[in-house]
Scaffold this motif. Structure first.
Motif, PDB file in Angstrom:
ATOM      1  N   VAL A  75       0.849  -1.186   0.000  1.00 52.48           N
ATOM      2  CA  VAL A  75       0.000   0.000   0.000  1.00 52.48           C
ATOM      3  C   VAL A  75       0.888   1.240   0.000  1.00 52.48           C
ATOM      4  CG1 VAL A  75      -1.869   1.224   1.150  1.00 52.48           C
ATOM      5  CG2 VAL A  75      -1.752  -1.261   1.292  1.00 52.48           C
ATOM      6  N   VAL A  76       0.579   2.203  -0.863  1.00 54.59           N
ATOM      7  CA  VAL A  76       1.419   3.389  -1.046  1.00 54.59           C
ATOM      8  C   VAL A  76       0.855   4.550  -0.225  1.00 54.59           C
ATOM      9  CG1 VAL A  76       2.368   5.012  -2.716  1.00 54.59           C
ATOM     10  CG2 VAL A  76       2.039   2.611  -3.352  1.00 54.59           C
ATOM     11  N   PHE A  77       1.728   5.147   0.597  1.00 56.35           N
ATOM     12  CA  PHE A  77       1.348   6.300   1.407  1.00 56.35           C
ATOM     13  C   PHE A  77       2.394   7.393   1.271  1.00 56.35           C
ATOM     14  CE2 PHE A  77      -0.766   2.901   3.952  1.00 56.35           C
ATOM     15  CZ  PHE A  77      -2.058   3.389   3.887  1.00 56.35           C
ATOM     16  N   SER A  78       1.945   8.622   1.465  1.00 57.27           N
ATOM     17  CA  SER A  78       2.823   9.753   1.755  1.00 57.27           C
ATOM     18  C   SER A  78       2.520  10.180   3.188  1.00 57.27           C
ATOM     19  CB  SER A  78       2.567  10.904   0.782  1.00 57.27           C
ATOM     20  OG  SER A  78       1.284  11.467   1.014  1.00 57.27           O
ATOM     21  N   PRO A  79       3.361  11.002   3.795  1.00 57.24           N
ATOM     22  CA  PRO A  79       3.026  11.435   5.164  1.00 57.24           C
ATOM     23  C   PRO A  79       1.651  12.090   5.269  1.00 57.24           C
ATOM     24  CG  PRO A  79       5.311  11.949   4.681  1.00 57.24           C
ATOM     25  CD  PRO A  79       4.712  11.444   3.397  1.00 57.24           C
ATOM     26  N   HIS A  80       1.275  12.890   4.273  1.00 58.92           N
ATOM     27  CA  HIS A  80      -0.026  13.554   4.328  1.00 58.92           C
ATOM     28  C   HIS A  80      -1.169  12.549   4.153  1.00 58.92           C
ATOM     29  CE1 HIS A  80       1.560  17.606   4.476  1.00 58.92           C
ATOM     30  NE2 HIS A  80       2.386  17.315   3.486  1.00 58.92           N
ATOM     31  N   SER A  81      -1.055  11.624   3.189  1.00 56.61           N
ATOM     32  CA  SER A  81      -2.137  10.659   2.984  1.00 56.61           C
ATOM     33  C   SER A  81      -2.222   9.675   4.142  1.00 56.61           C
ATOM     34  CB  SER A  81      -1.927   9.913   1.664  1.00 56.61           C
ATOM     35  OG  SER A  81      -0.761   9.105   1.715  1.00 56.61           O
ATOM     36  N   LEU A  82      -1.082   9.339   4.755  1.00 61.13           N
ATOM     37  CA  LEU A  82      -1.116   8.454   5.919  1.00 61.13           C
ATOM     38  C   LEU A  82      -1.832   9.129   7.084  1.00 61.13           C
ATOM     39  CD1 LEU A  82      -0.272   5.860   7.370  1.00 61.13           C
ATOM     40  CD2 LEU A  82       1.909   6.982   7.931  1.00 61.13           C
ATOM     41  N   LYS A  83      -1.574  10.412   7.269  1.00 63.83           N
ATOM     42  CA  LYS A  83      -2.256  11.136   8.348  1.00 63.83           C
ATOM     43  C   LYS A  83      -3.755  11.182   8.095  1.00 63.83           C
ATOM     44  CE  LYS A  83      -2.229  15.548  10.818  1.00 63.83           C
ATOM     45  NZ  LYS A  83      -1.588  16.884  10.925  1.00 63.83           N
ATOM     46  N   ASP A  84      -4.151  11.439   6.835  1.00 67.81           N
ATOM     47  CA  ASP A  84      -5.577  11.448   6.504  1.00 67.81           C
ATOM     48  C   ASP A  84      -6.201  10.091   6.746  1.00 67.81           C
ATOM     49  OD1 ASP A  84      -5.731  14.095   5.837  1.00 67.81           O
ATOM     50  OD2 ASP A  84      -5.401  13.782   3.689  1.00 67.81           O
ATOM     51  N   ARG A  85      -5.494   9.017   6.371  1.00 71.12           N
ATOM     52  CA  ARG A  85      -6.041   7.654   6.523  1.00 71.12           C
ATOM     53  C   ARG A  85      -6.197   7.286   7.985  1.00 71.12           C
ATOM     54  NH1 ARG A  85      -8.248   4.017   7.522  1.00 71.12           N
ATOM     55  NH2 ARG A  85      -8.748   2.103   6.405  1.00 71.12           N
ATOM     56  N   VAL A  86      -5.271   7.730   8.832  1.00 70.40           N
ATOM     57  CA  VAL A  86      -5.363   7.420  10.258  1.00 70.40           C
ATOM     58  C   VAL A  86      -6.479   8.234  10.908  1.00 70.40           C
ATOM     59  CG1 VAL A  86      -4.137   7.594  12.449  1.00 70.40           C
ATOM     60  CG2 VAL A  86      -2.956   6.730  10.419  1.00 70.40           C
ATOM     61  N   ARG A  87      -6.620   9.483  10.512  1.00 72.91           N
ATOM     62  CA  ARG A  87      -7.654  10.334  11.115  1.00 72.91           C
ATOM     63  C   ARG A  87      -9.050   9.914  10.657  1.00 72.91           C
ATOM     64  NH1 ARG A  87      -6.198  16.396   9.898  1.00 72.91           N
ATOM     65  NH2 ARG A  87      -7.894  16.774  11.373  1.00 72.91           N
ATOM     66  N   CYS A  88      -9.213   9.631   9.363  1.00 73.40           N
ATOM     67  CA  CYS A  88     -10.536   9.300   8.835  1.00 73.40           C
ATOM     68  C   CYS A  88     -10.353   8.620   7.486  1.00 73.40           C
ATOM     69  CB  CYS A  88     -11.384  10.572   8.676  1.00 73.40           C
ATOM     70  SG  CYS A  88     -12.987  10.285   7.907  1.00 73.40           S
ATOM     71  N   ALA A  89     -10.837   7.394   7.373  1.00 69.89           N
ATOM     72  CA  ALA A  89     -10.699   6.652   6.125  1.00 69.89           C
ATOM     73  C   ALA A  89     -11.478   7.326   5.002  1.00 69.89           C
ATOM     74  CB  ALA A  89     -11.174   5.214   6.312  1.00 69.89           C
ATOM     75  N   PHE A  90     -12.662   7.849   5.303  1.00 69.90           N
ATOM     76  CA  PHE A  90     -13.451   8.482   4.258  1.00 69.90           C
ATOM     77  C   PHE A  90     -12.756   9.746   3.739  1.00 69.90           C
ATOM     78  CE2 PHE A  90     -16.628  11.581   2.840  1.00 69.90           C
ATOM     79  CZ  PHE A  90     -17.219  10.853   1.821  1.00 69.90           C
ATOM     80  N   ARG A  91     -12.120  10.483   4.618  1.00 68.14           N
ATOM     81  CA  ARG A  91     -11.399  11.691   4.180  1.00 68.14           C
ATOM     82  C   ARG A  91     -10.248  11.299   3.250  1.00 68.14           C
ATOM     83  NH1 ARG A  91      -9.520  16.560   8.191  1.00 68.14           N
ATOM     84  NH2 ARG A  91      -8.434  17.853   6.647  1.00 68.14           N
ATOM     85  N   TRP A  92      -9.538  10.231   3.577  1.00 65.24           N
ATOM     86  CA  TRP A  92      -8.460   9.743   2.712  1.00 65.24           C
ATOM     87  C   TRP A  92      -9.017   9.317   1.356  1.00 65.24           C
ATOM     88  CZ3 TRP A  92      -8.002   4.543   1.081  1.00 65.24           C
ATOM     89  CH2 TRP A  92      -6.827   4.237   0.391  1.00 65.24           C
ATOM     90  N   PHE A  93     -10.163   8.619   1.385  1.00 62.29           N
ATOM     91  CA  PHE A  93     -10.798   8.175   0.142  1.00 62.29           C
ATOM     92  C   PHE A  93     -11.198   9.368  -0.729  1.00 62.29           C
ATOM     93  CE2 PHE A  93     -14.877   7.467  -1.994  1.00 62.29           C
ATOM     94  CZ  PHE A  93     -14.558   6.413  -2.826  1.00 62.29           C
ATOM     95  N   ALA A  94     -11.841  10.353  -0.118  1.00 62.47           N
ATOM     96  CA  ALA A  94     -12.277  11.514  -0.891  1.00 62.47           C
ATOM     97  C   ALA A  94     -11.102  12.321  -1.409  1.00 62.47           C
ATOM     98  CB  ALA A  94     -13.180  12.393  -0.017  1.00 62.47           C
ATOM     99  N   GLN A  95     -10.036  12.400  -0.608  1.00 59.11           N
ATOM    100  CA  GLN A  95      -8.861  13.141  -1.039  1.00 59.11           C
ATOM    101  C   GLN A  95      -8.189  12.462  -2.231  1.00 59.11           C
ATOM    102  OE1 GLN A  95      -7.724  16.056   0.335  1.00 59.11           O
ATOM    103  NE2 GLN A  95      -6.182  16.174  -1.269  1.00 59.11           N
ATOM    104  N   ARG A  96      -8.184  11.134  -2.241  1.00 54.67           N
ATOM    105  CA  ARG A  96      -7.526  10.413  -3.335  1.00 54.67           C
ATOM    106  C   ARG A  96      -8.249  10.606  -4.663  1.00 54.67           C
ATOM    107  NH1 ARG A  96      -2.831  10.046  -2.582  1.00 54.67           N
ATOM    108  NH2 ARG A  96      -2.583   8.326  -4.052  1.00 54.67           N
ATOM    109  N   ILE A  97      -9.572  10.736  -4.641  1.00 55.50           N
ATOM    110  CA  ILE A  97     -10.303  10.914  -5.901  1.00 55.50           C
ATOM    111  C   ILE A  97     -10.625  12.381  -6.159  1.00 55.50           C
ATOM    112  CG2 ILE A  97     -11.287   8.604  -5.821  1.00 55.50           C
ATOM    113  CD1 ILE A  97     -13.853   9.750  -4.784  1.00 55.50           C
ATOM    114  N   ASP A  98     -10.051  13.275  -5.325  1.00 55.19           N
ATOM    115  CA  ASP A  98     -10.120  14.719  -5.584  1.00 55.19           C
ATOM    116  C   ASP A  98     -11.560  15.204  -5.688  1.00 55.19           C
ATOM    117  OD1 ASP A  98      -9.112  17.211  -5.904  1.00 55.19           O
ATOM    118  OD2 ASP A  98      -8.693  17.021  -8.043  1.00 55.19           O
TER     119      ASP A  98
END
Length: 936
Positions: free
Chosen positions: A629-652
């Protein structure tokens, strides 16, 4: 027919039928709506087969009819455009010599001449009627000086208005002597006070010349007469009390539904709303739609707010501020404009966004220069530039027209160039508003030879006149008609509901009609006791139900109801319009399933593997060769805080049009300018040359950076960046001085350093980009590279507490845990909130190096805060001073990677945040199921 026959038996109906055979009798009502409804009721009841509408008048129409009879020779009836011409002349009179000046200091406090002052004077004309009606020679005593001054100015203004009418041979029905045709008998219902203002008091009046007769029939039913000297007695008709205005509407519409099911037609029913306004009208429309009851709200709105009026407002706004993003959106909101060239409008909008055209803007000329510059640098394509030029020329042609004839031509040219007129006129309401607006413009054209416009342009006056002209939609066939209480008296409806019948709601209609301010009206004229009995009898023609709500849309109505104790108490609380959880007719099984889904939303089912795979491939969130699984520090922080936020951020999912990227542009400017400045400086300059060398290098770097930013983001960002030049030079020199003195034994490895590391055990690939890395080689450790990490922040830097390891709760909040099941490892663990610098340090150490320091530098504050304090920087604040102390942080980072990677592998892509604090700055709340259920 039977219902309307019953209406004919009421006091008003009986009086009309008694004199209907007399062809010289005409009937006058408070409004034209009332007059038309009685003419219709007479036909439907069978009292007559047809009825001449010129025998049924509203009060205003009656006055106009009588004034038309007095037109002769050079005298003509006053038109609305004449009142505007008088207002302009009154303003001009204020600017003349002091001895002839018209003092308007109290009525028009502002000394600046504007169209709003013209509109204010036109709105004061009904007040002039009241002042003219005062007994001559009667001087009122004023307790307040400002009211005395205001009254004196109104008196002077009324005299000026009369002089204007005389000079221009104009007749105003409210001021001209009332002349009735010979032999006519006028029956006026509920208009005693209105005719009294014109000088006709008493039950009958014999014309001095032609033998005309004015009669006020006694239409009040004895059972409805209220004692004026005591508290009103209980009213015979029922009225109901509600907790809120919305509950009142719902209940009334429920009863109307029952009546319609029993055979009543919607047009047989009327709703009279006390203090009807646009907000109440909108709620009534919305609720009626839910009940599937057709309604026709007889509530006027300014003609400038109709579809055609909004088009003209968009032109006016664009002429003042230029073609900004808001102006383009206003044009696109008119469907018949955008549908004609959707691609061109989208390109125009996207170009305004890319060029950062400011909205609101300083002025139109500034925005016009930005568009021209965007064309020169290639940001605005030739086709888009041509469309802009044509649109801007048509807008200027309208707003700069010097005559109303030229204005009319330019409006037609704009419609021809930009509007799909066939589609625009297909809607009968839109077509009618356009015809009314153009008719208003033609009326100004007919008077333009005699108009003295002064400092005003024709288009500005025209828009001001449209905002004062009321547009009432066409009456819908077979619909429940909703009126304002003032215009609904004497309606011939089989059933009538009066909503909001408290003292607060009825107060504006209970007294003698007056357009003066309440304070002035109470002092200028003696208090005239309202004929409440006659007023209520005029409304109580058919079956009438009165009600009021303690809480309205405007707040609480603290006044007691008008009619004594209620017949029955109906208490309902205000609630939003949405399906209830316990909706009737819902099976227990469906209700149980929905409850289960509602309480388990925080632990949703995993996403289908095929769908999850497509998502990970499209967003490059998974390395399918290494199965990581590929992460950056920012996407990892989003994924830990809220999975839905990480999902929405990935699809812009963020709306780029509503996202202000100015902060990011400023940050890019600071980073790029500093990088270019440092790269052009010598490695070891002398201290005497420090400031001069840095200033020269900065000027060159800033000029290159600004040129590239303007070419990429448009000239609209220039003012924001140019104001930062001096401040940026000072702040970046402070940063350079700090790095030079603190990291003397290190070599700058570079800017924007790419780092990456594989964590096989955790199943993750972590990559990132470090703003700046300093390095040295430690021979005592076998030539091991040692690093210092610097991350530049524009302003805010994380708190020390966010970079320290701390206990972290993993169980969800109380609302979520009520229906969900907690995992076995719930409890408390160690976690870290700020992971950017710890992630960089972890990746560099995984590559075989040693991180001796890691810090944030706030460019704006010119200060550092360290995650791990560098050896030579003993004075800066830091979370940790020794590398050995960061071992728990590294362990927490590895656990975080393993947990996030495992969740992604299991398809847990939509889980909401376990901590509600994570939602405070989330841009995806409107899409989040947590917030949907929370608001439900």
């Amino acid at each position: 027919m039977e219902r309307y026959t019953a209406l004919i038996e009421t006091p008003i109906g009986a009086d009309i039928c008694r004199h209907l055979e007399n062809q010289s009798a005409i009937f006058v009502f408070p409004s034209q709506e009332s007059a038309n409804s009685w003419a219709e009721a007479l036909v439907k009841s069978g009292a007559c087969r047809a009825m001449a509408l010129d025998r049924f008048f509203g009060f205003e129409h009656f006055l106009r009819h009588c004034t038309v009879l007095r037109e002769h020779g050079a005298f003509r009836i006053i038109q609305p455009v004449d009142t505007w011409a008088w207002a302009i002349e009154a303003l001009n009179a204020r600017e003349t010599s002091p001895e002839n000046a018209l003092s308007l200091t109290w009525l028009l406090p502002s000394t600046e001449v504007s169209t709003s002052q013209v509109s204010r004077l036109v709105g004061l004309i009904p007040s002039l009627y009241e002042v003219e009606a005062l007994r001559e020679g009667w001087v009122p005593t004023f307790p307040y000086g400002f009211l005395q001054e205001e009254f004196e100015e109104l008196t002077l203004l009324a005299r000026h208005y009369r002089n204007y009418l005389d000079q221009n041979h104009l007749l105003d029905g409210h001021l001209a002597p009332l002349v009735l045709p010979p032999g006519v008998e006028v029956h006026a219902y509920g208009l005693r006070a209105d005719f009294a203002r014109l000088g006709f008091a008493g039950g009958a009046w014999e014309s001095s010349g032609g033998g005309a007769r004015l009669v006020f029939p006694d239409v009040a039913d004895n059972t409805h007469i209220i004692d004026k000297t005591s508290i009103p007695s209980p009213f015979s008709s029922p009225y109901y009390e509600f907790d809120s205005f919305l509950s009142e509407i719902e209940t009334v519409l429920t009863e109307i539904s029952t009546e319609i099911s029993q055979g009543y037609e919607p047009e047989d029913i009327a709703i009279s709303v006390c203090r009807l306004n646009g907000q109440k009208a909108a709620w009534i429309r919305q609720t009626a739609e839910a009940f599937r009851i057709p309604v026709s709200v007889r509530w006027g709105e300014p003609l400038s707010l109709t579809a055609f009026g909004r088009l003209l407002q968009a032109i006016q706004s664009a002429s003042r501020e230029g073609l900004t993003l808001d102006s383009i959106d206003a044009f696109c909101a008119v469907e018949s404009i955008k549908s004609r060239n959707p691609g061109g409008w989208n390109t125009l909008r996207h170009t305004a966004l890319r060029a950062h055209i400011p909205s609101p803007s300083p002025d139109a000329d500034y925005v016009h220069r930005l568009w021209k510059e965007s064309e020169q640098i290639g940001l605005c394509m030739p086709e888009c530039a041509q469309m802009y030029e044509r649109l801007w020329q048509d807008i200027c042609g309208i707003t700069r027209a010097e005559s109303f004839s030229r204005l009319y031509e330019q409006v037609l040219i704009f419609l021809e160039h930009w509007v799909d007129t066939s589609r625009f006129s297909a809607d009968i309401h839109t077509d009618r508003s356009m015809r009314m607006a153009l008719d208003e413009l033609q009326s100004w054209m007919e008077r333009e030879t005699t108009l003295r416009l002064g400092p005003f342009m024709p288009f500005e006056l025209y828009m001001t006149a449209l905002s004062a002209k009321t547009y009432i939609p066409l009456l819908e066939e077979n619909a429940v008609r909703v009126y304002d209480f003032r215009t609904a008296s004497a309606l011939a409806s089989a059933v009538q509901y009066v909503i909001g019948a408290s003292h607060t709601g009825l107060a504006p209609s209970l007294g003698n009609p007056s357009a003066l301010p309440p304070e002035l009206s109470a002092i200028v004229v003696p208090k005239v006791e309202a004929d409440i009995g006659e007023l209520l009898a005029m409304h109580n023609i058919g079956h009438t139900a009165y009600s009021f709500a303690r809480e309205g849309l405007e707040g609480y109505e603290v006044a007691h109801p008008l009619f004594g104790p209620p017949s029955r108490k109906v208490a309902k609380t205000m609630h939003p319009f949405r399906p209830s959880r316990d909706s009737p007719g819902e099976s227990p099984r469906n209700s149980s399933e929905r409850t289960t889904r509602t309480h388990s939303y925080s632990n949703p089912y995993p996403v289908d593997p095929k769908v999850s795979t497509r998502f990970l491939q499209a967003t490059q969130s998974f390395d399918f060769e290494k199965m990581l699984v590929v992460f950056s520090p920012h996407s990892l922080k989003d994924r830990v805080r809220c999975a839905f936020r990480w999902f929405a951020q990935r699809i812009d999912l963020v709306d780029i049009y509503s996202n202000d990227d100015m902060a990011r542009i400023v940050g890019d400017f600071l980073h790029a300018t500093y990088q270019r400045t440092i790269q052009s400086l010598p490695q070891h300059p002398s201290e005497a040359e420090d400031s001069a060398l840095f200033g020269k290098a900065f000027e060159t770097a800033a000029r290159i950076t600004l040129t590239k930013i303007f070419a990429e983001y448009g000239p609209g960002v220039r003012p924001s960046l140019q104001t930062l030049i001096d401040r940026t030079r000072h702040r970046l020199e402070k940063l350079w001085d700090f790095e030079r003195k603190t990291f003397q034994g290190y070599t700058r490895k570079g800017f924007e350093v790419q780092v990456s590391s594989t964590f096989e055990r955790e199943g993750a690939l972590l990559h990132g980009r470090i703003d700046c890395v300093f390095s040295r080689t430690d021979e005592s450790l076998g030539n091991t590279p040692c690093y210092i990490i610097v991350d530049y922040k524009k302003n805010r830097i994380p708190f020390l507490s966010e970079m320290k390891i701390r206990a972290q709760k993993t169980d969800r909040d109380e609302l979520e845990s009520q229906g969900g099941t907690e995992s076995e490892d719930s409890g408390e663990g160690l976690g870290i909130e700020e992971i950017q610098l710890p992630s960089y340090a972890l990746m560099l150490e995984m590559s075989g190096g040693i991180v001796e320091g890691a810090l944030y530098w706030s460019i704006e504050k010119a200060e550092p805060v360290a995650y791990l304090r560098p050896p030579a920087a003993v004075s800066i604040r830091s979370a940790y001073t020794r590398r050995e102390d960061t071992a728990p942080v590294r362990a927490a980072m590895l656990d975080m990677l393993a947990s996030a990677a495992g969740a992604v592998r299991r398809g847990e892509l939509l889980d909401p945040a376990p901590d509600r604090e994570a939602c405070s700055d989330c841009p995806y709340k409107p899409l989040c199921r947590y917030w949907y259920f929370l608001e439900l």
